[in-house]
Design a protein around this motif. Structure first.
Motif, PDB file in Angstrom:
ATOM      1  N   CYS A 176      -8.397   8.666  40.592  1.00  0.00           N
ATOM      2  CA  CYS A 176      -7.413   9.580  41.170  1.00  0.00           C
ATOM      3  C   CYS A 176      -7.357   9.435  42.687  1.00  0.00           C
ATOM      4  CB  CYS A 176      -7.705  11.020  40.757  1.00  0.00           C
ATOM      5  SG  CYS A 176      -9.426  11.508  40.907  1.00  0.00           S
ATOM      6  N   CYS A 217      -2.044  11.334  39.544  1.00  0.00           N
ATOM      7  CA  CYS A 217      -3.458  11.424  39.205  1.00  0.00           C
ATOM      8  C   CYS A 217      -3.663  11.897  37.767  1.00  0.00           C
ATOM      9  CB  CYS A 217      -4.177  12.342  40.183  1.00  0.00           C
ATOM     10  SG  CYS A 217      -3.419  13.966  40.334  1.00  0.00           S
ATOM     11  N   TRP A 218      -3.007  12.969  37.374  1.00  0.00           N
ATOM     12  CA  TRP A 218      -3.346  13.527  36.069  1.00  0.00           C
ATOM     13  C   TRP A 218      -2.772  12.710  34.910  1.00  0.00           C
ATOM     14  CZ3 TRP A 218      -0.207  17.093  39.067  1.00  0.00           C
ATOM     15  CH2 TRP A 218       1.093  17.324  38.579  1.00  0.00           C
ATOM     16  N   CYS A 254      -5.666   9.715  34.692  1.00  0.00           N
ATOM     17  CA  CYS A 254      -7.105   9.993  34.565  1.00  0.00           C
ATOM     18  C   CYS A 254      -7.622   9.376  33.273  1.00  0.00           C
ATOM     19  CB  CYS A 254      -7.382  11.494  34.582  1.00  0.00           C
ATOM     20  SG  CYS A 254      -9.129  11.890  34.364  1.00  0.00           S
ATOM     21  N   GLY A 303      -6.807  15.523  30.958  1.00  0.00           N
ATOM     22  CA  GLY A 303      -7.726  14.702  31.729  1.00  0.00           C
ATOM     23  C   GLY A 303      -8.723  15.560  32.469  1.00  0.00           C
ATOM     24  N   CYS A 307     -15.487  14.934  34.928  1.00  0.00           N
ATOM     25  CA  CYS A 307     -14.968  13.841  35.755  1.00  0.00           C
ATOM     26  C   CYS A 307     -15.918  12.645  35.683  1.00  0.00           C
ATOM     27  CB  CYS A 307     -14.828  14.328  37.203  1.00  0.00           C
ATOM     28  SG  CYS A 307     -14.437  12.994  38.347  1.00  0.00           S
ATOM     29  N   ILE A 352      -9.822  19.336  39.701  1.00  0.00           N
ATOM     30  CA  ILE A 352     -10.695  18.405  38.983  1.00  0.00           C
ATOM     31  C   ILE A 352     -11.777  19.201  38.285  1.00  0.00           C
ATOM     32  CG2 ILE A 352     -12.347  16.498  39.209  1.00  0.00           C
ATOM     33  CD1 ILE A 352     -10.717  15.482  41.556  1.00  0.00           C
TER      34      ILE A 352
END
Lengths: 663, 321, 151, 286, 195
Positions: A304, A252-253, A256, A272, A293, A288
């Protein structure tokens, strides 16, 4: 009227050489309630104590008065004698004939006055003794769990020490990772070992310790209770990532689409919206930042969530609250940096990109930092050849900064100077200083080494920094030569001083511990109780108490841990019986007493009053928590009705003392 | 005045319909130019309610007597603080109380009014004309200048419109107090005396105190369930005896000095203590002295603090170094 | 302040009158300061009678008045210097309370010398002794407190 | 005891009496002095202020001579003593310099020679031995022993503690003199400046004399020809410059030892002083 | 105004020469405690105190140092060296500065000292030993004050303390060889002409 015994002590010639002790004893025999009165050479000696024990038995004494020295010296001694005699130890009162009479009125010309004074003092003691009540220290059970607030090196060390002793620890950290400021540093002075290399193993140890429960991205919101029995409410901020599902794979990171300035790197790098602060973060799972976001700013993205192999992303997560009970609290909230941009216009108010702080330099020189360890001018990315360090930015500046010395800046500046000279061949380093303070082991040697390496130390404060083309012109003075100095520099590094961490005031208010004039938490005694606070069961570790370097922080953290172990490894606590007590019948519930209590020992409670002939009625009265009360008595005067009274120093006793003295 | 009276009666009637159990207001006294507290317990008793420039009583303290009843009370500007004070110190349950504010054009000194009005004239109506009250009597109309006939406390009044009320009747009244009048003028005069003269001044006053405790009973800040000077606790659990009940000068002085100290920063300045004193001791001179000192030394106390003595500033003036 | 021969008040018995001072000293600073005066053998007049309280904030103004009623000629309250209170904030309350109370006492006719508040730390034995000396001098000048004394 | 003797240039001219007294006393004490063959000037301040190489090279030749003679060296002049010691150190520690000098002089220096100050040499026979020779105790002599700079500094090459030297004190105590403790025993007299910056030097001399007199001294003992000449011959100029009236005799310490051992004052060169030492000598019955 | 940084720091290199000549890398150790100045018997006559000389060297202010009078006033008493807590041989630094100053012809502030040293060494070069009279008289001639210290001269003469003839040692050639080294300070007229 209780049966009172009076024992007048000669204290050798200390009292006996000035006052006529037999006469005092004789006169005391006539005071109301006195059934036995005698004098003896040294009442505190073994035979003297035996004299009391025997007299209690023989004369069925119920209260004992010793007229000798200061109660600050021997009150406890004689209380033990009473205990041995089978009396409540608080049935004891002292008259201070030595410090307050014979030693200060030794002259024969005032002998008669001194004698009269001595008799008055004994009369006072007898009057109080007649009104003494038995007191019993309370027992309170202890919750064997410790709350540590702050997960920097202080919090980590203290948590590990307490946990290693077999006690349960709750460690609460408001950032997404523990590690605090130390983990941001590149190397530590004077040994130059890598800061992360020595702190990350400790972070991992915290995460893995069976006795430590770690709450990151969490804050303590409320603390009530008292030593041995605190209740705390922890807010677990929503991470929008279910850590029970997340396996920290990192998909995910790395994917992002958002980039925001990275606060862990003080804006020198980017991260991110879903991120971990740094690769060795503990826990190594992301949060998050909903503010940035894309899904929340533009309403669509969800990258993500789509990518997450374990389905851990939960945009609907809410803050949660955990209520815990703990027996002790260690505050380790650390420090922040002096906000120099708001104050020092002469250094550019933060306008010049090449004027950076020491902590930014740490990130820059760190191999895992935003520049991969390359020292470069933020403006151009080029390597600086001439670097000027300015010490005491915010520290030692009564006018616009802080009066105090921040203690570690001299050394980190020396370390930075060393790093520049080591990494940039042919570089020039100038350090403007006021005094160089190298108080630790190996520190002076390190400072000397850095000078040997070519760092030029200039004694004087920089007056102005301004941009001149690509150069920063630094204008200072060499006070040893008495000449002005101007340096054309490529980069200027400010040694910003330490201030209490943001939110320290809220923590102080929440727990009820005082702050000093600078906002650091006040220790109970600057020399002898440096890790304790005035609130029982609350201890301090690290820089929240005042600026200190890593070794001192770690020592204090271990010291606080030792104090907590000493407290929590007991089954129950004995409370001081000399505490305030509310007569609820007299209390009107105005609660004037509540704010004057420095220990927040007074809280309102609702009672149901049943008066004859009236329906039961609920009303609010004040109640003293005996675990918190330290017995100052400030509340007793705030109470107009006299509903709140201090045991051992009751209104009745004090009035009787006044009356007896004035007779 | 008439319209306020009518409004009062209407409001009271309405409140009783809504379940009110007690209405505390004023009724006309049994002698001319006098009002007295009036307690209406049922709908039918509301017609006696009045409001006129003789309603000088502060009714707030009566609320304490009805802890369990839904009660309404009439307050003037100078009385409103009393309700607030009593509520703040948990003597009253604010939810049970309806505070009805009336605009006040000042209260009149009865003796002076009577001396001015014809002996046998019956007052039929009183109108407030800003600078004067106009009395309609059976003998004609009489204009009484406020400057000459108001109570001393009204001449230094700064808040003749109540605040914090649930219901405000009528229009807001114009200011009553004379501008530029120093409320501490008399305090300063006394302070200027030398100690023996000051002692003599107070001794003469205190000597005549009867210790009837009326000042305490009426005081909205004297709200202890049991006053420290009169605690009737059975002998074996007797607490401190602060003060002898003997009526002697030292005891009287002790009583008044400590009472003033106890209400320091809490006194609402309503002046009821002085009004009810049967021997006319100017007790507000003590309260005003403290108010002046507090103002000078500490300024206004934050609203969340019980009183000026329950807080501090590290930089407070230090006269003890 | 020195005392002239003519100022000396004599009692009915003919002995020179000596003022009586009741002193309330906080346990941690001022009582310890008085102890230190003793340990250091600093002489001061024998007119003072000490009552130990945990904190100067324990001193109820009523105690002060009580002392005057019982015939005290002067009352002293001493505590830690503001900021140094053993109980953190106690003496800040003392300062407010007793500032107002002292002004009130003076307003009702007590001479300023009758009621003294001083900050005396545990290391200020000398200051304690000097305070007592000063008070005794001042009170000798004023003469006995007879106004509210019932003795 | 046999030992090489390096008198130095001054003892050939302005400090002749030092040379004479030294030789007499040494003979009396059984110390056999052998003059270094054809010794040369050590270079003194002029050399080390001008060229570091010369500062080592000039004394080096003398050390080689001593080494050839198989003797250690005793040096009565403090400046020469320091130069020789420093050169010895340079030659043994700095290989490049040593090689260069060896090339120029055609022979190497092995570093075997030990260099002693005259104080050390005399003390070397033992204070008891010395005391035994005393026939005329210097009881009435209040003497301040002045060491100056070069005998004791820099540390490592000095012959005694740099801050509180005691050697001369001990020697004169053995001669039963009343030796005073004073603060200026190791202060600089400015001899190296006296020709170029006389006014500055006079001030230093004045300070030393004043401190000695304040300490109660009636005479000063020296172990350096430069110090003695400076303190002795410049008193007139000092008095003129500062309006003082100093007239305190400045002895070479072997002169005093000689007196104590019963030698004739005249033989010890006591007639060659600027400030007449008669009174002081009379006081000790000389 | 002291200008530092980048091109302003060029003088710094020549300080290296002092450091090398003094046989010390420790100049940078100096933390300016001032003990050297405190003990210096001649600080009163100096334009820069000894600690300031070291300070200027640390900042690379070579020109300023060489132009100072202080380096010539230093009597070489070694008090500073003896007591320096940083083990800096300040006296030797002063020596080195005089050496460099003389080599670079910057002796304006210390003309008399430099002259005296030259005359002294010339005497040594010529005779192997110093001929005091020629040095002193030579200095007086150079300074055009022939009768300076004449009173002392008379006295010395009377006591037989002055020699009128120089004593040349046998090994004077050896001594001259020591002077022959490249860069040696004293030249005969002949050598000077040759150069």
């Amino acid at each position: 009227m209780p049966r009172i015994g009076v024992f007048v002590c000669w204290c050798g010639s200390n009292i006996g050489g000035v006052l006529d002790c037999p006469a005092i004893a004789q006169e005391a025999a006539s005071f109301p309630g006195v059934v036995y009165s005698t004098e003896y050479k040294y009442v505190c000696s073994d035979p003297g104590q035996k004299l009391i024990v025997d007299a209690v038995k023989e004369h069925r004494l119920e209260r004992v008065v010793v007229a000798s020295c200061s109660p600050r010296l021997h009150e406890e001694t004689f209380r033990q004698v009473l205990r041995r005699s089978g009396l409540n130890p608080y049935f004891f009162e002292m008259a201070n004939l030595r410090e307050h009479c014979s030693w200060v009125h030794p002259d024969t010309t005032v002998r008669e006055q001194a004698q009269r004074k001595a008799v008055d003092l004994v009369r006072r003691a007898v009057a109080k003794a007649a009104r003494l009540e038995p007191l019993f220290p309370g027992k309170i059970p202890v919750v064997r769990r410790c709350l540590v607030i702050g997960g920097g090196i202080a919090g980590i060390q203290t948590a590990l020490d307490v946990a290693d002793a077999g006690l349960e620890v709750l460690l609460v950290e408001r950032e997404p990772t523990i590690g605090g400021n130390m983990v941001k540093l590149d190397k530590t002075f004077p040994t130059l070992d890598c800061s992360a290399c020595i702190s990350t193993p400790k972070m991992v140890a915290v995460a893995q310790h069976p006795n430590i429960r770690l709450y990151t991205y969490a804050q303590v919101e409320e603390v009530t209770g008292y030593i041995g029995n605190f209740k705390a409410r922890i807010r677990q901020k929503a991470r929008y990532v279910d850590h029970s599902k997340c396996n920290g794979c990192g998909t995910c990171w790395t994917r992002c689409p958002v980039t925001v300035p990275d606060d862990f790197n003080l804006g020198l790098g980017e991260r991110g919206a879903i991120y971990i602060p740094f690769p060795q973060a503990v826990p190594n799972k992301p949060v998050i930042d909903l503010e940035h976001c894309r899904r929340s700013t533009r309403g669509k993205c969800g990258a993500c969530a789509k990518l997450c192999p374990t389905g851990a992303i939960d945009y609907e997560q809410k803050d949660e609250f955990v209520d815990v009970e703990v027996g002790a609290i260690i505050v380790a909230t650390g420090y922040g940096l002096f906000p120099w941009e708001k104050v020092y216009g002469e250094y550019g108010y933060g306008r010049f990109r090449d004027v950076i702080t020491g902590l930014m330099f740490e990130r820059m020189v760190n191999a895992s930092g935003p520049t991969g360890g390359k020292i470069q001018r933020p403006s151009s990315g080029k390597e600086p050849k001439t670097v000027v360090f300015i010490q005491c930015v915010g520290s030692r500046d009564e006018a616009r900064g802080k009066e105090y010395c921040s203690r570690f800046c001299c050394m980190y500046t020396a370390k930075h100077a060393h790093q520049i000279l080591e990494k940039i061949p042919g570089s020039e380093v100038y350090v403007f200083y006021i005094d160089v303070r190298t108080f630790g082991k190996g520190y002076e040697e390190f400072y000397r080494r850095v000078r040997d390496e070519g760092a030029v130390y200039i004694r004087g404060r920089v007056s102005k920094v301004y941009q001149d083309g690509s150069k920063l012109i630094v204008r200072g003075a060499d006070t040893l030569l008495g000449e002005q100095v101007e340096i054309a520099a490529d980069m200027v590094v400010l040694a910003t001083g330490a201030v209490p961490a943001a939110g320290a005031a809220d923590v102080a208010r929440m727990i009820g511990i005082p702050q000093d004039k600078d906002g650091f938490f006040q220790e109970a005694h600057p020399k002898l109780r440096p890790v304790e606070t005035h609130t029982g069961g609350v201890y301090l570790a690290g820089t929240c108490q005042g600026p200190k370097d890593i070794p001192d922080t770690v020592s204090q953290a271990s010291g606080a841990a030792a104090k907590v172990c000493g407290l929590l490894l007991r089954d129950e606590l004995e409370t001081n019986p000399l505490v305030s007590k509310v007569n609820e019948a007299l209390c009107t519930g105005c609660l004037a007493c509540q704010p004057v209590c420095p220990y927040r020992a007074i809280q309102p409670v609702t009672i149901t009053e049943r008066l004859p002939g009236q329906p039961p009625r609920e009303r609010v009265v004040a109640r003293v928590n005996e675990g918190l009360c330290q017995g100052c008595g400030a509340c007793t005067v705030a109470c107009r009705a006299g509903a709140i009274d201090l045991k051992g120093f009751t209104n009745k006793q004090l009035i009787a003392e006044v009356d007896a003295l004035c007779l | 005045m008439k319209e306020i009276t009518e409004m009062l009666q209407q409001v009271a009637a309405r409140l009783f319909n809504e379940g009110l159990e007690m209405f505390i207001g004023y009724e006309s006294g049994s002698v001319p130019a006098k009002a007295r507290p009036y307690f209406a317990a049922v709908q039918g008793e509301t017609a006696a309610l009045v409001f006129n420039p003789f309603c000088e009583h502060n009714l707030a303290k009566y609320l304490v007597r009805f802890p369990n009843a839904k009660t309404a009370v009439v307050v003037k500007g100078c009385d409103a603080g009393a309700v607030e004070r009593l509520v703040k110190e948990r003597n009253l349950d604010r939810t049970r109380i309806t505070v009805i504010g009336v605009p006040c054009g000042g209260m009149l000194a009865r003796e002076r009014v009577l001396a001015e009005l014809p002996q046998d004239g019956k007052i039929t109506a009183i109108t407030d004309r800003r600078d004067a009250f106009v009395f309609q009597t059976s003998k004609g109309e009489h204009v009484l200048e406020k400057k000459a006939f108001l109570l001393a406390k009204c001449l230094i009044c700064t808040q003749n419109n109540p605040t914090g009320v649930d219901l405000m009747l009528g229009k807001e009244a114009p200011p009553v107090g004379e501008t530029g009048k120093d409320p501490y003028a008399r305090v300063k005069e006394i302070s200027a005396l030398d100690p023996p003269a000051r002692a003599a001044f107070w001794d003469r006053l205190m000597d005549r105190c009867l210790r009837c405790y009326a000042c305490r009973e009426v005081c909205p800040a004297c709200s202890c369930t049991e006053c420290c000077f009169e605690q009737a606790v059975p002998g074996w659990q007797q607490g401190a005896i602060w003060l002898s009940k003997a009526v002697t000068l030292p005891d009287n002085l002790h009583y008044h000095v400590i009472r003033a100290f106890h209400v320091a920063g809490r006194c609402t300045g309503c002046g009821e203590c002085e009004r009810v004193c049967p021997v006319r001791i100017p007790l507000m001179l003590l309260n005003r002295k403290l108010a002046g000192d507090i103002d000078e030394l500490y300024g206004p106390t934050p609203p969340d603090v019980p009183s000026v003595l329950c807080t501090y500033a590290t930089g407070d003036r230090d006269e003890f170094t | 302040m020195s005392v002239n021969e003519s100022d000396v008040v004599t009692t009915a018995e003919g002995a020179a009158w000596e003022p009586k001072i009741v002193a309330f000293l906080c346990n941690w600073c001022s009582y310890a300061g008085a102890d230190l005066a003793g340990v250091s053998r600093i002489k001061y007049p024998a007119n003072v009678r000490i009552i130990r309280v945990p904190c100067s904030s324990r001193v109820n103004p009523q105690f002060v008045f009580r002392a005057f009623e019982r015939g005290a000629d002067g009352v002293l309250v001493a505590g830690c210097h503001p900021g140094d209170c053993h109980y953190v904030t106690g003496n800040y309350y003392t300062r407010r309370r007793l500032t107002l109370f002292k002004r009130l006492l003076e307003y009702v006719g007590f001479e300023p010398e009758r009621f003294i508040v001083r900050w005396v730390s545990a290391s200020e034995g000398q200051r304690f002794a000097e305070t007592v000396k000063e008070m005794v001098d001042g009170l000798k000048h004023l003469g006995p407190q007879k106004r509210v004394s019932r003795v | 005891m046999k030992i090489g003797y390096y008198p130095g240039c001054s003892l050939e001219s302005s400090a002749k009496e030092y040379d004479r007294a030294t030789r007499l006393v040494a003979r009396h004490l059984g110390i056999q002095l052998y003059d270094l063959n054809d010794w040369n000037c050590c270079g003194a301040t002029a050399a080390h202020s001008t060229d570091h190489f010369l500062a080592a090279a000039l004394p080096a030749r003398n050390l080689m001579i001593a080494e050839e003679m198989g003797l250690n060296v005793t040096v009565p002049c403090a400046a020469c003593y320091q130069r020789l010691r420093l050169a010895h150190r340079e030659l043994t520690e700095n290989e490049a310099t040593a090689r260069e000098i060896a090339e120029l002089l055609g022979r190497p220096y092995q570093g075997k020679v030990r260099i002693y100050s005259l104080l050390e040499t005399i003390a070397g026979i033992g204070l008891d031995q010395l005391a035994a020779q005393v026939v005329r105790p210097l009881k009435e002599l209040k003497v301040a022993c002045y060491y100056g700079c070069l005998l004791v500094r820099p540390p490592g090459t000095g012959c005694d503690d740099p801050e509180n030297p005691r050697l001369m004190d001990e020697l004169l105590l053995a001669a039963k003199a009343e030796v005073l403790d004073w603060g200026y025993k190791n202060e600089c007299c400015g001899a190296s400046l006296v020709f170029s910056e006389r006014r500055l030097a006079l001030r230093l001399i004045r300070n030393i004399l004043r401190n000695a007199v304040d300490a109660g001294a009636t005479s000063i003992a020296c172990a350096c020809p430069l110090c003695q000449t400076n303190l002795d011959t410049r008193q007139g100029q000092v008095n003129k410059e500062f309006g003082t009236s100093f007239a305190i005799p400045i002895f070479y310490f072997p002169q005093l030892l000689g007196l104590a051992m019963g030698l004739y004052p005249q033989d010890l060169g006591l007639g060659k002083h600027f400030i007449d030492p008669q009174r002081a000598i009379k006081a000790v019955g000389g | 105004m002291i200008l530092l940084g980048g091109k302003n720091a060029t003088e710094k290199d020549s300080v290296g020469a002092v450091v090398r000549a003094s046989g010390h890398a420790t100049l940078l150790h100096c933390y300016q405690c001032g003990k050297c100045t405190a003990g210096c018997p001649l600080a009163f006559g100096m334009d820069y105190n000894p600690n300031q000389i070291i300070r200027l060297l640390q900042l690379g202010r070579m020109k300023q140092v060489l132009g100072s009078r202080a380096i010539w006033i230093c009597a070489g008493c070694w008090t500073c060296t003896t007591r320096c807590p940083c083990s800096i041989d300040i006296a030797r630094v002063m020596d080195s500065l005089r050496v460099i100053a003389r080599r670079e012809g910057q002796t304006a502030q210390g003309r008399d000292v430099a002259s005296f040293n030259d005359l002294f060494l010339q005497s040594v070069r010529r005779y192997g030993r110093v001929f005091e009279l020629s040095v002193v008289l030579g200095l007086n001639v150079r300074r055009r004050r022939l009768f300076h210290d004449a009173d002392l001269g008379r006295f010395m003469l009377a006591r037989g303390k002055l020699r009128f003839t120089a004593e040349k040692i046998k090994g004077v050639k050896e001594v001259r060889r020591l002077f022959s080294r490249q860069g040696a300070p004293v030249r005969t007229r002949k050598e000077r002409v040759k150069e």
